[in-house]
Design an enzyme around this catalytic site. Structure first.
Site, PDB file in Angstrom:
ATOM      1  N   ASP A  49     -17.119 -17.167  21.709  1.00 43.71           N
ATOM      2  CA  ASP A  49     -17.276 -16.867  20.294  1.00 43.71           C
ATOM      3  C   ASP A  49     -16.724 -18.015  19.372  1.00 43.71           C
ATOM      4  O   ASP A  49     -17.018 -18.348  18.315  1.00 43.71           O
ATOM      5  CB  ASP A  49     -16.423 -15.662  19.838  1.00 43.71           C
ATOM      6  CG  ASP A  49     -17.228 -14.355  20.164  1.00 43.71           C
ATOM      7  OD1 ASP A  49     -18.031 -14.662  20.999  1.00 43.71           O
ATOM      8  OD2 ASP A  49     -16.789 -13.151  19.854  1.00 43.71           O
ATOM      9  N   ASN A  92     -23.565 -13.856  19.518  1.00 48.61           N
ATOM     10  CA  ASN A  92     -23.185 -12.472  19.333  1.00 48.61           C
ATOM     11  C   ASN A  92     -21.722 -12.435  18.831  1.00 48.61           C
ATOM     12  O   ASN A  92     -21.177 -11.525  18.879  1.00 48.61           O
ATOM     13  CB  ASN A  92     -23.390 -11.727  20.695  1.00 48.61           C
ATOM     14  CG  ASN A  92     -23.371 -10.112  20.591  1.00 48.61           C
ATOM     15  OD1 ASN A  92     -23.516  -9.689  19.387  1.00 48.61           O
ATOM     16  ND2 ASN A  92     -23.197  -9.527  21.511  1.00 48.61           N
ATOM     17  N   ASP A 315     -10.141  -2.169  19.629  1.00 48.36           N
ATOM     18  CA  ASP A 315     -10.776  -2.905  21.053  1.00 48.36           C
ATOM     19  C   ASP A 315      -9.920  -2.619  22.093  1.00 48.36           C
ATOM     20  O   ASP A 315     -10.318  -2.407  23.238  1.00 48.36           O
ATOM     21  CB  ASP A 315     -10.573  -4.171  20.742  1.00 48.36           C
ATOM     22  CG  ASP A 315     -11.884  -4.930  19.841  1.00 48.36           C
ATOM     23  OD1 ASP A 315     -12.748  -4.021  19.632  1.00 48.36           O
ATOM     24  OD2 ASP A 315     -11.926  -5.991  19.743  1.00 48.36           O
ATOM     25  N   GLU A 343     -20.403  -5.084  20.426  1.00 47.93           N
ATOM     26  CA  GLU A 343     -21.196  -5.826  21.442  1.00 47.93           C
ATOM     27  C   GLU A 343     -22.278  -5.003  22.066  1.00 47.93           C
ATOM     28  O   GLU A 343     -23.399  -5.416  22.075  1.00 47.93           O
ATOM     29  CB  GLU A 343     -20.533  -6.774  22.248  1.00 47.93           C
ATOM     30  CG  GLU A 343     -19.732  -7.825  21.913  1.00 47.93           C
ATOM     31  CD  GLU A 343     -18.469  -7.391  21.086  1.00 47.93           C
ATOM     32  OE1 GLU A 343     -18.099  -6.412  20.537  1.00 47.93           O
ATOM     33  OE2 GLU A 343     -17.634  -8.568  21.155  1.00 47.93           O
ATOM     34  N   HIS A 386     -17.791  -8.280  26.963  1.00 50.84           N
ATOM     35  CA  HIS A 386     -16.755  -8.804  27.787  1.00 50.84           C
ATOM     36  C   HIS A 386     -15.717  -7.697  28.112  1.00 50.84           C
ATOM     37  O   HIS A 386     -15.177  -7.604  29.168  1.00 50.84           O
ATOM     38  CB  HIS A 386     -16.208  -9.847  26.938  1.00 50.84           C
ATOM     39  CG  HIS A 386     -15.744  -9.618  25.413  1.00 50.84           C
ATOM     40  ND1 HIS A 386     -14.733 -10.160  24.717  1.00 50.84           N
ATOM     41  CD2 HIS A 386     -16.326  -8.723  24.578  1.00 50.84           C
ATOM     42  CE1 HIS A 386     -14.683  -9.480  23.664  1.00 50.84           C
ATOM     43  NE2 HIS A 386     -15.664  -8.792  23.412  1.00 50.84           N
ATOM     44  N   ARG A 387     -15.635  -6.748  26.877  1.00 50.28           N
ATOM     45  CA  ARG A 387     -14.515  -5.753  27.250  1.00 50.28           C
ATOM     46  C   ARG A 387     -14.991  -4.655  28.292  1.00 50.28           C
ATOM     47  O   ARG A 387     -14.137  -4.201  28.997  1.00 50.28           O
ATOM     48  CB  ARG A 387     -14.205  -5.047  26.005  1.00 50.28           C
ATOM     49  CG  ARG A 387     -13.713  -6.078  25.001  1.00 50.28           C
ATOM     50  CD  ARG A 387     -12.511  -5.455  24.192  1.00 50.28           C
ATOM     51  NE  ARG A 387     -12.058  -6.465  22.967  1.00 50.28           N
ATOM     52  CZ  ARG A 387     -11.277  -7.378  23.198  1.00 50.28           C
ATOM     53  NH1 ARG A 387     -10.932  -7.326  24.324  1.00 50.28           N
ATOM     54  NH2 ARG A 387     -11.363  -8.546  22.353  1.00 50.28           N
ATOM     55  N   LYS A 411     -16.863 -14.714  26.605  1.00 47.62           N
ATOM     56  CA  LYS A 411     -16.972 -14.236  25.097  1.00 47.62           C
ATOM     57  C   LYS A 411     -15.390 -14.580  24.562  1.00 47.62           C
ATOM     58  O   LYS A 411     -15.193 -15.136  23.643  1.00 47.62           O
ATOM     59  CB  LYS A 411     -17.256 -12.901  24.825  1.00 47.62           C
ATOM     60  CG  LYS A 411     -17.435 -12.684  23.458  1.00 47.62           C
ATOM     61  CD  LYS A 411     -18.068 -11.354  23.052  1.00 47.62           C
ATOM     62  CE  LYS A 411     -18.987 -11.363  21.803  1.00 47.62           C
ATOM     63  NZ  LYS A 411     -18.195 -11.261  20.628  1.00 47.62           N
TER      64      LYS A 411
END
Ligand code: DC
Length: 643
Positions: A49, A92, A315, A343, A386-387, A411
């Site tokens: 990012d 993204n 998040d 995402e 990613h998460r 990311k």
């Protein structure tokens, strides 16, 4: 597809220095670019990012210099990007796309902003509506309300307050606020509807303040950027550690004993996600915080379920969903509708993957409810999110599991899995490899019994595959067909008995014919691939002793002890001879010796996972040793390795 197999974890402890915050990094980069003067940005997050943002700034003609490590120098352009026409690809990265859209629309110029397919499914209409109220010329190049966008020069007039929706993504408001000083006039924003993710707005306001712009705010409804506001470089600015990234390690401490300490964020942080620590404490974890560190330990009595409004930690709340797998009771996470436009649709993705592990999950438009269960191994899909990858690593406390496409963590946290491995201890594996009839099976089984560990006879899986192929009329040389059988092998290890397709196999896999068949199918790469995860799921607490040919080299490369157990071909042929005669079967010593040598040759010459002593394996030659002596030696080494 790329994957990462995680063994079952038994504990977590240690200290982790966090990578820089994604949200702060990209805000700082943009404001440094818009400011008067040069800014030295220290501890910037190195990730996809931030790379998208750095690339975009370079394309726009901003002076970007890498000073080494995580430090950069940005030469601010005083609100006027030197390049007046450009096409930007922003992947993204929502934290790059939204603020750049606003800044470029108000700065003036001819720009096209694009991203990956998922970026083109993430709404941006509310931001565009806000910008159009100011006079910006923004056109949708694809679907209305979504990127890609075309921005053209326009006359910008901030009369009256811009009205923007606050209930879809706080990034719209962030984008507008950061861009408003470019108008050079007093400009206001009025939020329509309930503002979500307020802590992200606090980060925006705090970062703008560091660059000399004080936004006046009236509750969370009205924001005013005073006339004459201009961004000025603060000189040097340090990026805080990422509070969302901290959540995984704090959860590791809360589940796996701890203490796990994270450095880079703490009580003084401007990131709302530090309040994840409070949520974890509500689950029973023991938390300590300092100005720029936090630490978590597991409670003696175990974690408990919670029912939480997570709007303030959208998040980090994802981490609660997987931590819930280790809490007593049903956890409900509410007010998380924004998960659906991240995402990926994170509520849907989370529900699907948690269910794969055996949990009971209920999902609604804006909530998720998780009831834990005894976890079962599964291959977790990560949806280019990613998460998802990082959250699901926690589930390894309950079961070995596979994370598909683990590289998506780049990311925000490119070396996440290395840090994760350093902070956790996996169930120990003792890998014993060696040629046929070296006695490794007997030794491995006895060592496993002595240590209270599980035992994996990996050769049996190749033998079972050969038998299943024979039963299905599949040729042992037909790689695709044998691999397809191996992938769905219906096998159960029940004590000393092996059940194939519901029937005990007995000695049917121990014949010389199946030994030859096993050796043949084991040389096929697709068959080895198909059996890999099946072997790794044996890597469970409290530990495992595995025997085979590639236990230490391929299947369990992180084994705490690797042994190459061998004996001369003559000694092994004689042992096999005695074994067969003992079972009342006929046998011929010269034939056995010849077979043995041929099999050794095939096992050690094949291209995939050949039989050989690895550099980090200890050699145990049993030609002149009895079983007891061999077992004793392995136990001595095991106890040393397990200390
Ligand atoms: O250990 P065993 O004799 O039961 O093994 C049967 C065959 O399977 C042997 O010829 C080699 C192969 N094998 C393998 O390639 N990799 C393993 N980890 C175990 C066995």
């Amino acid at each position: 597809m790329d994957f990462l197999d995680l063994p079952q974890l038994i504990s977590a402890a240690g200290t982790v220095r966090l990578p820089g915050s994604k949200s702060i990094s990209n805000r700082v980069l943009l404001l440094a670019a818009l400011a008067d003067g040069e800014t030295e940005v220290r501890d910037l997050l190195a990730s996809d990012d931030t790379e998208r943002m750095l690339d975009a700034l370079k394309t726009l003609g901003v002076g970007v210099t890498h000073l080494g490590g995580d430090d950069w120098r940005i030469a601010g352009c005083g609100g006027r990007f030197p390049t007046k026409a450009a096409e930007l690809f922003l992947g993204n990265a929502g934290t790059a796309f939204r603020p750049l859209t606003a800044a470029l629309a108000l700065a003036g110029g001819d720009y096209v902003l694009k991203g990956v397919a998922r970026m083109h499914e993430r709404p941006i209409g509310d931001l565009v509506d806000g910008l159009r109220q100011l006079g910006a010329d923004v056109t949708y190049l694809g679907n209305d309300g979504y990127p890609p966008l075309h921005l053209k020069p326009a006359s910008i007039k901030p009369d009256g307050a811009v009205r923007v929706r606050g209930d879809v993504s706080s990034q719209f408001l962030t984008g507008l606020l950061m861009a408003l000083p470019l108008t050079g006039q007093a400009a206001g924003v009025e939020v329509v509807g309930e503002l979500i993710s307020k802590p992200y707005i606090e980060i925006t306001l705090a970062t703008m303040a560091r660059f000399g712009v004080q936004v006046q705010r009236d509750g969370w409804q009205r924001f005013t950027v005073p006339a004459g506001s201009r961004y000025r470089s603060p000189g040097t600015i340090y990026v805080e550690g990422d509070a969302s990234s901290a959540s995984y390690f704090l959860a590791l401490g809360a589940i796996g004993g701890g203490p796990v300490r994270v450095e880079g964020v703490g009580r003084d942080s401007i990131q709302g996600d530090v309040r994840f620590a409070e949520a974890l404490a509500e689950m029973g974890a023991e938390l300590e915080t300092g100005p720029n560190w936090m630490q978590a330990r597991a409670p003696k009595s175990g974690l408990v379920a919670v029912d939480l409004d997570c709007n303030h930690i959208p998040d980090a709340a994802m981490t609660l969903a997987t931590a819930a797998l280790f809490a007593r009771g049903t956890t409900t996470l509410r007010n998380i509708a924004s998960w659906r436009v991240k995402e990926t649709d994170r509520i849907a993705a989370m529900a699907i993957e948690l269910r794969k592990l055996g949990a009971t999950v209920e999902e609604g438009e804006d909530f998720i409810r998780v009831t834990p269960a005894a976890l079962r191994p599964a291959a977790i899909d990560t949806y280019d999110d990613h998460r998802m990858a990082m959250c699901f690593s926690l589930a390894a406390f309950g079961t070995p599991l596979r994370i598909n496409d683990p590289g998506c963590v780049a990311k925000t946290f490119p070396d996440y899995f290395e840090r994760f491995a350093a902070a956790t201890r996996a169930a120990p594996v003792i890998a014993i490899d060696g040629p046929s009839a070296s006695g490794k099976g007997t030794v491995a089984a006895r060592v496993a019994a002595a240590l209270g560990y599980a035992y994996l006879d990996s050769g049996a899986l190749y033998r079972l595959t050969a038998l299943a192929a024979r039963q299905a009329g599949v040729d042992w040389a037909d790689e695709a067909a044998v691999a397809a059988l191996a992938a769905v092998l219906d096998v159960e290890f029940a004590g000393d008995e092996i059940i194939l397709n519901g029937k005990p196999v007995g000695d049917a896999i121990r014949t010389e014919e199946m030994s030859a068949g096993a050796s043949k199918v084991a040389a096929l790469p697709a068959v080895r691939e198909a059996l890999l995860f099946r072997q790794r799921v044996f890597g469970k607490a409290p530990g495992l002793v595995g025997d085979g040919r590639d236990m230490g080299s391929v299947v369990f490369p992180r084994a705490v002890l690797k042994i190459f157990l061998t004996a001369s071909a003559e000694a092994r042929a004689e042992r096999r001879y005695k074994q067969l005669i003992g079972k009342g079967l006929s046998a011929n010593l010269p034939d056995l010796l010849l077979d043995m040598k041929q099999r050794d040759e095939r096992d050690s010459q094949r291209s995939v996972a050949p039989l050989r002593q690895e550099a980090d394996a200890r050699l145990l030659d049993t030609t002149a040793l009895g079983i007891e002596q061999a077992v004793d030696q392995v136990l001595v080494w095991s106890r040393e390795a397990l200390q």
